[in-house]
Design a protein around this motif. Structure first.
Motif: not given
Ligand code: OXD
Ligand code: MN
Length: 597
Positions: A296-315
């Motif tokens: 794949e060339a992208g991410y189709f990620g789950v948004a709920p729960g994504t935050d500075t503490t859990t996944n700052p890179n994703a945010l």
């Protein structure tokens, strides 16, 4: 001489005759094409613009409330011989399946545009990559496929050169759950999907091609198509080792792939590089190692729960040029989901005034679609034509009890058993009950395009003289204490476990041998600076022989469900471990710990 695009042209003509679109558009993947499609979707409400100051280039899509996840009960593998699909799949005879789904496709694109999307799964010049073409009537699918795959002119050129591609036909149809089917014809390298616009059902390059058809192609061509993230761990000496890890949907693959090292590790010079967060294609290299690409060339990620503490890179990566699906919005039109510490929602994912009595603001399976390159930890090796060499394979699931934080399989065949026996609590990524324990071999239960018994045999077949296979591990971030709370802090701290895993691969980490595999002694993991009681440390690494005896009996029942096609070698592994547990139960209730821990 017929061009190798003739078969593609003929197929597009046949589909157009069946579906009767108003017009046909061949996607070239250009910026201009993307702008035009976005403008159209913003005008007709398929997309809603979000706050351009805080989230430039970001849009929101609201799906039909009955179309928010994968539909495993409507997903079929259609092989001529039913046993080739196996008890792990829903099966339909290919002739019946084509007839049933073609009746739904008949005239379904009237008044709509038919888009032809040539795409390449994997770097465009990689020998490991494979191409496909998706036909769809959904501009939302086109926009997502442009992010998730290498789509457009370059892929078409490769298809013309190779002449071989996976055919995927998709229509949102009437979005009626009673007229929804996701059908795979692996013998014809063909996918037909109707009645859903949800990513896993509609972005056919992802689960349908890269996993279900891909796993079939992989078996016939001698490689592996897996539901795994790929992460590079760079140590303070500047050496990067790659790990491929399989977890069921919504168990934190994206978070692990984008992990930020704990402060002490950062200061010491550790770095984490993201190659992929969901799918891994691995092939034996000339050197005997397994080499992997992220198709794949992208991410189709789950948004709920994504935050500075859990996944700052994703945010950080989803602040711009991101398509959000089924999140809530704030008063100033920013995307919002449960777990986001800033802002508060005024509208929920269905566009209603937010009222927590009506449920969460974001659907629990709300998603973001974003280019992999926007991730701060994006690894340039994601573009390497030969892929990256895999040092360790990690399996994991949500296991509130019994399964230790980490253990290492004794050898490849034992590792295949560990993967085959994987269990996890179900999540919101598929419709159906959440929180029920089910076996999910290699996290491929919803994605293996053929009989699991044959799939296990295929895994075992890599154990050849001269092969330098990765070591296999199992992790469990989700073990709970008697108070019902997670024992392990997870997220960035998981690097401590990955360090031990890589140490085992290099021969520098210690472990205690137990009947279920090698487990770190409490002093073998670097746990300094963690607020973890001695009791919690002990519990996290404990091997409860009685509990495992029952687990092995359950694994035997599960393996038996595959009947006579199950490889004898896997049965033998199960029996050997069950026997070792029997003798251990007689002598001691828990594994001996190293260093007196
Ligand atoms: C996904 C899934 O979307 O596994 O990755 O459901
Ligand atoms: Mn997945």
């Amino acid at each position: 001489m017929p061009s190798s695009l003739d078969s593609l042209n003929r197929w597009v003509d046949d589909v157009a005759r069946l579906t009767e679109p108003a017009e046909i558009h061949w996607c070239n993947g250009s910026d201009g094409e993307s702008r035009l499609l976005n403008e159209r979707m913003l005008a007709n409400g398929d997309l809603i613009a979000l706050n351009a100051q805080t989230h430039p280039g970001c849009t929101l899509h609201r799906s039909s409330p009955t179309d928010v996840a994968r539909v495993e009960h409507l997903t079929f593998i259609c092989t001529q011989n039913r046993d080739d699909a196996g008890p792990n799949n829903n099966w339909m005879d290919p002739v019946d399946a084509h007839a049933k789904i073609d009746a739904l496709f008949a005239g379904c694109m009237r008044g709509r545009t038919l888009y032809v999307i040539p795409y390449c799964m994997g770097p465009i010049d990689s020998p490991i990559s494979r191409c496909g073409v998706e036909i769809t009537d959904s501009p939302y699918v086109v926009a997502n496929m442009r992010i998730m795959t290498r789509m457009g002119a370059a892929a078409l050129t490769r298809i013309e050169r190779e002449g071989k591609f996976v055919k995927g036909l998709h229509s949102t149809g009437e979005l009626d759950p009673d007229k929804r089917f996701i059908m795979h014809f692996p013998e014809e390298l063909t996918i037909k999907s109707i009645g859903s616009g949800y990513g896993g059902n509609a972005l056919l390059g992802k689960k349908c091609h890269a996993l279900r058809i891909g796993s079939w192609q992989a078996r016939s061509e001698g490689w592996l198509a897996e539901h795994m993230l790929i992460v590079g761990i760079e140590n303070p000496a500047g050496e990067t080792r790659y790990i491929a890890a399989a977890f069921p949907s919504a168990c934190g693959k994206t978070n692990l792939a984008m992990l930020i090292p704990p402060e002490g590790y950062r200061k010491a010079g550790w770095k984490v590089w993201t190659v992929g967060d969901d799918i891994c294609w691995m092939t034996p290299g000339k050197d005997g190692r397994l080499w992997a690409i992220n198709p794949e060339a992208g991410y189709f990620g789950v948004a709920p729960g994504t935050d500075t503490t859990t996944n700052p890179n994703a945010l950080a990566m989803i602040q711009r040029d991101t398509i959000y699906t089924n999140v809530g919005v704030t008063a100033d039109n920013q995307p919002w989901w449960e777990g986001l510490s800033e802002g508060e929602p005024v509208k929920d994912w269905r566009g209603r005034e937010f009222d927590d009595a009506q449920g969460p603001a974001a659907h629990p399976n709300a998603r973001f679609t974003v280019s992999a390159r926007q991730c701060p930890s994006w690894s340039p090796m994601a573009e390497a034509a030969d892929g990256v060499p895999i040092s360790a394979i990690v399996f994991g699931g949500r296991r509130p009890s019994l399964v230790p934080l980490v253990f290492e399989a004794k050898d490849w065949a034992h590792g295949v058993l560990v993967g085959a026996a994987m269990g996890s609590e179900t999540t919101a990524a598929a419709t159906g009950a959440v929180g029920v324990l089910r076996r999910d071999s290699m996290a491929m239960k919803p994605f293996c395009g053929y009989n699991f018994a044959d799939y296990f045999a295929h895994w075992l077949s890599f154990d050849q003289p001269g092969a330098k296979l990765p070591k296999i591990f199992h992790v469990n971030w989700f073990r709970k204490g008697s108070d019902g709370k997670f024992l392990w802090p997870g997220f960035g701290e998981n690097l401590r476990v990955l360090e031990w895993i890589l140490g085992r691969c290099e021969g520098t980490s210690d472990a205690v041998e137990s009947p279920v595999g090698f487990v770190p002694g409490v002093n073998d993991l670097k746990l300094d600076g963690l607020a973890l009681s001695a009791a919690a440390r002990q519990e996290l690494l404990e091997v409860d022989m009685h509990g495992w005896r029952a687990e092995l009996a359950d694994i035997a029942r599960y393996l038996d469900s595959f009947g006579s096609r199950l490889p004898q070698r896997l049965k033998d592994e199960q029996r050997a471990i069950a026997a070792a547990l029997e003798s251990a139960v007689e002598s001691t209730p828990v594994a001996r710990r190293a260093n007196g821990g």
